[in-house]
Design a protein around this motif. Structure first.
Motif, short mmCIF file in Angstrom:
data_model
loop_
_atom_site.label_atom_id
_atom_site.label_comp_id
_atom_site.label_asym_id
_atom_site.label_seq_id
_atom_site.Cartn_x
_atom_site.Cartn_y
_atom_site.Cartn_z
N ASP A 42 37.86 29.29 28.56
CA ASP A 42 37.98 29.95 27.62
C ASP A 42 39.06 30.86 27.84
OD1 ASP A 42 38.70 31.71 25.26
OD2 ASP A 42 36.69 32.37 24.46
N PRO A 43 40.36 30.59 27.35
CA PRO A 43 41.36 31.21 28.44
C PRO A 43 41.58 33.11 27.39
CG PRO A 43 42.07 30.25 26.02
CD PRO A 43 40.78 29.57 26.55
N LEU A 44 40.84 33.37 26.62
CA LEU A 44 40.77 34.54 26.06
C LEU A 44 39.63 35.44 26.37
CD1 LEU A 44 40.72 33.83 21.89
CD2 LEU A 44 42.81 34.29 23.71
N ARG A 45 38.90 35.03 27.47
CA ARG A 45 38.10 35.61 28.08
C ARG A 45 38.97 36.33 29.88
NH1 ARG A 45 32.58 33.49 29.47
NH2 ARG A 45 32.44 35.54 29.69
N ILE A 46 39.82 37.20 29.11
CA ILE A 46 40.80 38.18 29.80
C ILE A 46 40.43 38.32 31.46
CG2 ILE A 46 43.14 39.28 30.74
CD1 ILE A 46 43.98 38.11 27.77
N GLU A 47 39.80 39.11 30.59
CA GLU A 47 38.93 40.92 32.00
C GLU A 47 38.06 39.80 32.44
OE1 GLU A 47 38.78 43.63 33.97
OE2 GLU A 47 39.83 43.41 32.42
N SER A 51 39.87 37.98 40.96
CA SER A 51 40.09 38.69 41.91
C SER A 51 39.39 39.28 43.08
CB SER A 51 40.41 39.82 41.34
OG SER A 51 42.20 40.15 40.13
N LYS A 52 38.00 38.83 42.56
CA LYS A 52 36.57 39.35 43.15
C LYS A 52 35.82 37.61 43.41
CE LYS A 52 36.47 43.60 40.99
NZ LYS A 52 35.93 44.63 40.40
N PHE A 58 34.22 35.95 49.04
CA PHE A 58 34.04 37.13 49.67
C PHE A 58 35.69 37.72 50.25
CE2 PHE A 58 33.06 38.44 54.20
CZ PHE A 58 32.18 39.50 53.46
N TYR A 59 36.72 36.80 50.58
CA TYR A 59 37.83 37.85 51.68
C TYR A 59 39.09 38.21 49.93
CZ TYR A 59 35.96 36.76 55.96
OH TYR A 59 35.09 36.57 56.53
N ARG A 60 39.08 39.39 49.73
CA ARG A 60 39.85 39.47 48.58
C ARG A 60 40.92 40.49 49.01
NH1 ARG A 60 35.15 42.81 45.48
NH2 ARG A 60 33.66 40.35 46.07
N GLY A 61 41.92 40.70 47.96
CA GLY A 61 43.36 41.16 47.85
C GLY A 61 44.52 40.55 48.70
N PRO A 90 49.28 40.89 49.08
CA PRO A 90 49.90 40.63 47.70
C PRO A 90 50.37 39.22 47.32
CG PRO A 90 50.98 40.78 49.96
CD PRO A 90 49.81 41.23 50.52
N VAL A 91 49.73 38.11 48.03
CA VAL A 91 49.70 36.78 47.66
C VAL A 91 48.73 36.86 46.20
CG1 VAL A 91 49.28 34.72 48.51
CG2 VAL A 91 50.62 35.99 50.32
N LEU A 92 47.30 36.62 46.50
CA LEU A 92 46.80 37.05 45.85
C LEU A 92 46.53 37.68 44.83
CD1 LEU A 92 43.66 35.21 45.04
CD2 LEU A 92 42.39 37.58 45.86
N SER A 93 46.68 38.51 44.62
CA SER A 93 47.21 39.72 43.65
C SER A 93 48.48 39.02 42.76
CB SER A 93 47.20 41.15 43.90
OG SER A 93 48.67 41.48 44.96
N SER A 94 49.43 39.00 44.03
CA SER A 94 50.73 38.08 42.69
C SER A 94 49.88 36.96 42.10
CB SER A 94 51.97 37.85 44.03
OG SER A 94 52.29 38.76 44.32
N ALA A 95 49.17 36.13 42.64
CA ALA A 95 48.96 35.10 41.85
C ALA A 95 48.50 35.70 40.87
CB ALA A 95 48.07 34.15 42.87
#
Length: 382
Positions: free
Chosen positions: A57-62, A69-70, A73-76, A78-83
């Motif tokens: 469902d696209p409306l579950r934005i949060e 984002s999370k 296990f490996y997060r954060g 610039p590449v991931l946050s830009s995607a």
């Protein structure tokens, strides 16, 4: 409503767009690009879409933002946050269209009716600044931004400092006392060098000095902010609330999250709220395309501590295409006295010329920033 397709388009001059389509025909657009790493981000977009978004469902934005984002296990970074940023923009665009409202209405409604913007003058090696500033003033803009220097020694000598001051003097003369100019240091100075350079700028009253030190030296920002009356700005290379917090604690006056890098509308909205608790203004970084600008403006119109908006029309990086080339109705980006009017169409408020985007896909050359070297052959910050 379910997500049925996610596409990406690499278009000139150096931008990446994404398109999310649903089973009832709604389409949302976003701009998930990282300058110089567009191909890498493109791969990340499709990885995230395949793993988390298809059939959802696209409306579950949060919830999508949290999982994208999370969920690894490996997060954060610039590449991931830009995607995530571009996909988040597209989901907000979809939500606005589903509810028949601009995104800023979904985020609490407008707090202003127009947003001030600035133009870039000069390139990586700034020259003839006065003439370019005067031309923008004639076009109706009341604010510009320029690079403070070209390649710079970590500790600038007297001749280099005089060049920095001469550019500022030329800008102030062209603008008069009512206009504003900002100076981008691009992280080219050490903290000590930045302090010396900012001192020579003080008599000309710049609106702010941007990135006086590299983001990895954010811990040194307090030394810079404490030693000057010039407002200090940073943030284009900080990608989350946790990364901007030390800069806020160091006393910056302006925070510059990039909505195509810092997790999209969702995270930039939270960054702006955090900045407000420090009495810090927001000036979204945006030397990119129409979707990044449209997303930035949605934030601008619902953010009390918004200051000014960067935009890339005519910027020196744009070769082979311009921002308005991909916009079906350019009126949304028409300037009046250096301001943009509040967009009223649903979603991001910009209609993309899909035919032009599809025709341009694949024509973008792989853009990378130059690698500079000092006269002795060692690496120099660009």
């Amino acid at each position: 409503m379910k997500i049925t397709r996610v596409e990406t388009f690499a278009v000139p001059p150096r931008w990446l767009f994404c398109r999310i389509e649903t089973d009832d025909g709604l389409v949302g657009w976003g701009e998930p690009v990282l300058e110089g790493r567009a191909d890498t981000v493109r791969t990340a977009v499709h990885e995230l879409a395949g793993q988390f978004l298809m059939g959802a469902d696209p409306l579950r934005i949060e919830d999508h933002w949290q999982v994208m984002s999370k969920g690894s296990f490996y997060r954060g970074g610039p590449v991931l946050s830009s995607a995530v940023a571009g996909l988040d923009q597209a989901l907000w665009d979809l939500a606005g269209k589903a509810y028949g409202a601009p995104v800023h209405q979904l985020l609490g409604g407008p707090v202003r009716e127009r947003a001030r913007a600035y133009c870039w003058v000069g390139g990586d090696e700034p020259a003839a600044v006065g003439e370019q500033v005067a031309a923008q003033r004639e076009a109706g803009f009341t604010a510009v931004k320029m690079n403070g220097s070209g390649r710079m020694d970590r500790l600038p000598n007297v001749a280099e400092l005089r060049q920095v001051a001469a550019r500022a003097e030329a800008a102030r003369e062209a603008l008069g006392p009512e206009g504003d100019f900002a100076v981008d240091f691009h992280g080219r100075f050490s903290a000590a060098g930045a302090r010396r350079a900012i001192e020579v700028l003080e008599p000309y009253g710049p609106m702010f000095v941007e990135e006086p030190v590299l983001p990895e030296y954010t811990a040194l920002l307090r030394e810079v902010t404490a030693g000057t009356t010039v407002p200090i700005a940073t943030g284009e290379r900080l990608f989350s609330r946790t990364e901007v917090l030390p800069a806020l604690q160091a006393g910056v006056a302006v925070l510059q999250p990039d909505l195509s890098h810092a997790g999209g509308i969702s995270e930039a909205r939270r960054i702006a709220s955090l900045a407000e608790t420090f009495d810090v203004a927001i000036a979204p970084h945006c030397p990119l395309g129409p979707l990044a600008l449209a997303a930035s403006l949605q934030l601008a119109f619902c953010t009390p501590n918004f200051l000014i908006q960067e935009q890339s029309i005519g910027i020196h990086y744009n070769t082979g295409a311009e921002l308005l080339d991909y916009v079906a109705d350019p009126e949304v980006f028409r300037f009046h006295e250096g301001h943009l009017a509040r967009p009223t169409e649903p979603g991001l408020g910009v209609r993309i010329d899909e035919k032009a985007v599809r025709e341009a896909d694949g024509r973008a050359e792989s853009w990378h920033n130059p690698v500079w070297r000092h006269p002795d052959g060692s690496f120099a910050e660009w």
